[in-house]
Design a protein around this motif. Structure first.
Motif, PDB file in Angstrom:
ATOM      1  N   LEU A   5       0.853  -1.184   0.000  1.00 44.78           N
ATOM      2  CA  LEU A   5       0.000   0.000   0.000  1.00 44.78           C
ATOM      3  C   LEU A   5       0.890   1.234   0.000  1.00 44.78           C
ATOM      4  N   VAL A   6       0.722   2.085  -1.001  1.00 42.73           N
ATOM      5  CA  VAL A   6       1.606   3.239  -1.195  1.00 42.73           C
ATOM      6  C   VAL A   6       0.783   4.507  -1.031  1.00 42.73           C
ATOM      7  N   THR A   7       1.088   5.291   0.006  1.00 40.02           N
ATOM      8  CA  THR A   7       0.237   6.432   0.358  1.00 40.02           C
ATOM      9  C   THR A   7       1.075   7.628   0.779  1.00 40.02           C
ATOM     10  N   PRO A   8       0.597   8.847   0.571  1.00 36.83           N
ATOM     11  CA  PRO A   8       1.325  10.027   1.065  1.00 36.83           C
ATOM     12  C   PRO A   8       1.094  10.265   2.550  1.00 36.83           C
ATOM     13  N   ASN A   9       2.079  10.855   3.202  1.00 34.38           N
ATOM     14  CA  ASN A   9       1.940  11.360   4.585  1.00 34.38           C
ATOM     15  C   ASN A   9       1.458  10.307   5.568  1.00 34.38           C
ATOM     16  N   PHE A  10       1.939   9.072   5.422  1.00 35.55           N
ATOM     17  CA  PHE A  10       1.422   8.012   6.280  1.00 35.55           C
ATOM     18  C   PHE A  10       1.740   8.249   7.751  1.00 35.55           C
ATOM     19  N   HIS A  11       2.857   8.922   8.022  1.00 36.42           N
ATOM     20  CA  HIS A  11       3.264   9.107   9.414  1.00 36.42           C
ATOM     21  C   HIS A  11       2.623  10.336  10.058  1.00 36.42           C
ATOM     22  N   GLN A  12       1.668  10.949   9.345  1.00 30.98           N
ATOM     23  CA  GLN A  12       0.883  12.030   9.931  1.00 30.98           C
ATOM     24  C   GLN A  12      -0.543  11.526  10.144  1.00 30.98           C
ATOM     25  N   PRO A  13      -1.215  11.971  11.211  1.00 33.26           N
ATOM     26  CA  PRO A  13      -2.560  11.467  11.515  1.00 33.26           C
ATOM     27  C   PRO A  13      -3.623  12.115  10.636  1.00 33.26           C
ATOM     28  N   ARG A  14      -3.632  11.761   9.365  1.00 35.57           N
ATOM     29  CA  ARG A  14      -4.618  12.274   8.426  1.00 35.57           C
ATOM     30  C   ARG A  14      -5.671  11.205   8.138  1.00 35.57           C
ATOM     31  N   GLY A  15      -6.710  11.611   7.424  1.00 41.34           N
ATOM     32  CA  GLY A  15      -7.750  10.664   7.054  1.00 41.34           C
ATOM     33  C   GLY A  15      -7.217   9.525   6.212  1.00 41.34           C
ATOM     34  N   ASN A  16      -6.324   9.842   5.257  1.00 39.50           N
ATOM     35  CA  ASN A  16      -5.759   8.795   4.412  1.00 39.50           C
ATOM     36  C   ASN A  16      -4.973   7.780   5.231  1.00 39.50           C
ATOM     37  N   THR A  17      -4.301   8.249   6.265  1.00 39.67           N
ATOM     38  CA  THR A  17      -3.538   7.349   7.132  1.00 39.67           C
ATOM     39  C   THR A  17      -4.471   6.348   7.812  1.00 39.67           C
ATOM     40  N   ILE A  18      -5.594   6.854   8.326  1.00 44.85           N
ATOM     41  CA  ILE A  18      -6.569   5.985   8.977  1.00 44.85           C
ATOM     42  C   ILE A  18      -7.126   4.979   7.978  1.00 44.85           C
ATOM     43  N   THR A  19      -7.428   5.454   6.764  1.00 42.02           N
ATOM     44  CA  THR A  19      -7.966   4.584   5.728  1.00 42.02           C
ATOM     45  C   THR A  19      -6.987   3.465   5.377  1.00 42.02           C
ATOM     46  N   VAL A  20      -5.735   3.837   5.122  1.00 38.47           N
ATOM     47  CA  VAL A  20      -4.740   2.849   4.700  1.00 38.47           C
ATOM     48  C   VAL A  20      -4.434   1.858   5.824  1.00 38.47           C
ATOM     49  N   GLN A  21      -4.332   2.343   7.058  1.00 39.07           N
ATOM     50  CA  GLN A  21      -4.064   1.439   8.169  1.00 39.07           C
ATOM     51  C   GLN A  21      -5.231   0.475   8.378  1.00 39.07           C
ATOM     52  N   PRO A 192      -3.789  17.840  13.702  1.00 38.17           N
ATOM     53  CA  PRO A 192      -2.484  18.490  13.661  1.00 38.17           C
ATOM     54  C   PRO A 192      -2.471  19.686  12.720  1.00 38.17           C
ATOM     55  N   ILE A 193      -1.532  20.573  12.918  1.00 32.61           N
ATOM     56  CA  ILE A 193      -1.302  21.666  11.968  1.00 32.61           C
ATOM     57  C   ILE A 193      -0.494  21.116  10.805  1.00 32.61           C
ATOM     58  N   LEU A 194      -1.093  21.103   9.618  1.00 33.93           N
ATOM     59  CA  LEU A 194      -0.447  20.546   8.431  1.00 33.93           C
ATOM     60  C   LEU A 194       0.070  21.630   7.497  1.00 33.93           C
ATOM     61  N   GLU A 195      -0.443  22.835   7.643  1.00 41.97           N
ATOM     62  CA  GLU A 195       0.033  23.982   6.869  1.00 41.97           C
ATOM     63  C   GLU A 195       0.306  25.126   7.835  1.00 41.97           C
ATOM     64  N   LYS A 196       1.534  25.594   7.860  1.00 39.32           N
ATOM     65  CA  LYS A 196       1.995  26.537   8.882  1.00 39.32           C
ATOM     66  C   LYS A 196       1.181  27.817   8.903  1.00 39.32           C
ATOM     67  N   GLU A 197       0.957  28.422   7.750  1.00 40.11           N
ATOM     68  CA  GLU A 197       0.238  29.694   7.715  1.00 40.11           C
ATOM     69  C   GLU A 197      -1.205  29.536   8.184  1.00 40.11           C
ATOM     70  N   GLU A 198      -1.838  28.455   7.760  1.00 36.69           N
ATOM     71  CA  GLU A 198      -3.216  28.206   8.195  1.00 36.69           C
ATOM     72  C   GLU A 198      -3.241  27.922   9.696  1.00 36.69           C
ATOM     73  N   GLY A 199      -2.216  27.223  10.165  1.00 32.86           N
ATOM     74  CA  GLY A 199      -2.121  26.939  11.591  1.00 32.86           C
ATOM     75  C   GLY A 199      -2.010  28.209  12.416  1.00 32.86           C
ATOM     76  N   LYS A 200      -1.268  29.182  11.914  1.00 32.01           N
ATOM     77  CA  LYS A 200      -1.124  30.461  12.614  1.00 32.01           C
ATOM     78  C   LYS A 200      -2.467  31.182  12.711  1.00 32.01           C
ATOM     79  N   ILE A 201      -3.216  31.186  11.609  1.00 27.09           N
ATOM     80  CA  ILE A 201      -4.527  31.844  11.594  1.00 27.09           C
ATOM     81  C   ILE A 201      -5.464  31.196  12.604  1.00 27.09           C
ATOM     82  N   VAL A 202      -5.514  29.863  12.567  1.00 23.26           N
ATOM     83  CA  VAL A 202      -6.421  29.134  13.464  1.00 23.26           C
ATOM     84  C   VAL A 202      -5.998  29.310  14.922  1.00 23.26           C
ATOM     85  N   SER A 203      -4.702  29.239  15.189  1.00 19.96           N
ATOM     86  CA  SER A 203      -4.214  29.379  16.564  1.00 19.96           C
ATOM     87  C   SER A 203      -4.579  30.736  17.148  1.00 19.96           C
TER      88      SER A 203
END
Length: 330
Positions: A5-21, A192-203
């Motif tokens: 199974l070949v997936t992006p960002n597997f070591h981050q807790p994203r939806g795709n990670t949950i799906t692939v696991q 998690p914060i996955l995009e720094k600029e968006e994370g700053k706005i939300v924080s």
């Protein structure tokens, strides 16, 4: 059979990670040997592990990863996860790579019928090898996480990684209007914060409203059960979705869902039956008030959501249908 199974960002807790696991665990329960490769972390790889089936997730990122390999897989199954279908396929810069990836695959997996129709309207020649298999999901246990809902409050939960496509600032703005009218409203953000600029706005927005918003950041997936058990309603405000594993999980726990009108959300939420689908801020506020102020309605919709998930999003059914695709591909 061995499946890689070949997936992006597997070591981050994203939806795709949950799906692939979940798929990997399900395959193992069927005595299928599996291995997971992350296209964004395993960047030094020059070839994939030997396997009977290579299953790639996210057409554009999978194709970009394959192009860097010295030895490319002879064949592969492909799952369209959301942004590849809704954005990369229509972006002039990425469209050629997505089209090549689709055309060279031996089978294509989509999560819902609307996604299938979108794909076939753009690439009709892949019709015979395109299969619709809804995501499976599971009930998570109450693990007694540290978070505790305040007494006599109504808790909305938004589980999402912080990036622009998830539209979290809009959620906060709409919820702020609701809180001004009902001061017992609370909002819990998880992801998690996955995009720094968006994370700053939300924080900054969370800090300005920290009397009624909690941002828990990244939580281990197994601890999400506790959040669902405490929540009164789950939110999704994304601009686009493939099929949100978090919304599926929340609905499996009997939570009504209040979600934005996009393809992935429409595929799992039936308006006023298993949740509410909003198109603008006024609708969001109207539906949120309905959920808050009508306990009978909230319970009825939550039970309908739970029943829908049990009938349509079985993890066992998902794995059996994927195995059929693998065998057909072989």
């Amino acid at each position: 059979m061995k499946v890689v199974l070949v997936t992006p960002n597997f070591h981050q807790p994203r939806g795709n990670t949950i799906t692939v696991q979940r798929i990997a665990d399900g395959l193992k329960s069927m005595n299928v040997d599996t291995e997971i490769v992350s296209t964004t972390e395993d960047t030094e790889m020059t070839f994939l592990p030997e396997a009977d089936v290579v299953h790639g997730f996210h057409a554009y990122k999978f194709y970009s990863f394959m192009e860097k390999l010295d030895v490319k897989p002879k064949s592969y199954v492909l799952t369209l996860t959301g942004t590849d279908l809704n954005h990369n396929l229509f972006d002039k810069k990425t469209r050629p790579d997505v089209l090549t990836c689709l055309r060279n695959s031996v089978a294509i997996h989509v999560f819902n019928e609307e996604a299938k129709q979108t794909l076939l309207s753009e690439v009709p020649e892949v019709k015979e090898k395109t299969f619709m298999v809804p995501q499976g999901t599971e009930i998570l246990h109450d693990t007694k996480a540290d978070y505790q809902k305040q007494e006599n409050t109504f808790l909305f939960v938004l589980p999402a990684g912080i990036r622009k496509i998830k539209n979290v600032p809009a959620a906060i703005e709409m919820m702020e209007k609701l809180h001004q009218k009902y001061n017992h409203v609370r909002l819990c953000l998880v992801g998690p914060i996955l995009e720094k600029e968006e994370g700053k706005i939300v924080s900054e927005m969370v800090e300005d409203n920290n009397d009624w918003i909690d941002y828990l950041g990244q939580l281990p997936h197994e601890k999400m059960g506790t959040i669902y058990y405490q929540a009164d309603c789950v939110l999704n405000t994304s601009h686009s979705e493939g099929q949100s594993s978090a919304i599926l999980e929340a609905m499996a726990h009997g939570l009504p869902a209040l979600v934005s009108d996009n393809q992935g959300n429409r595929s799992i939420v039936s308006h006023e039956k298993t949740g509410f689908i909003y198109q603008n801020s006024d609708q969001f506020l109207d539906y949120a008030e309905k959920i808050m102020n009508n306990n009978t309605l909230r319970y009825k919709i939550g039970e309908s959501a739970k029943e829908y998930i049990s009938q349509n999003h079985s993890s066992e059914s998902e794995i059996k249908r994927l195995l059929k695709i693998y065998r057909k591909a072989l």
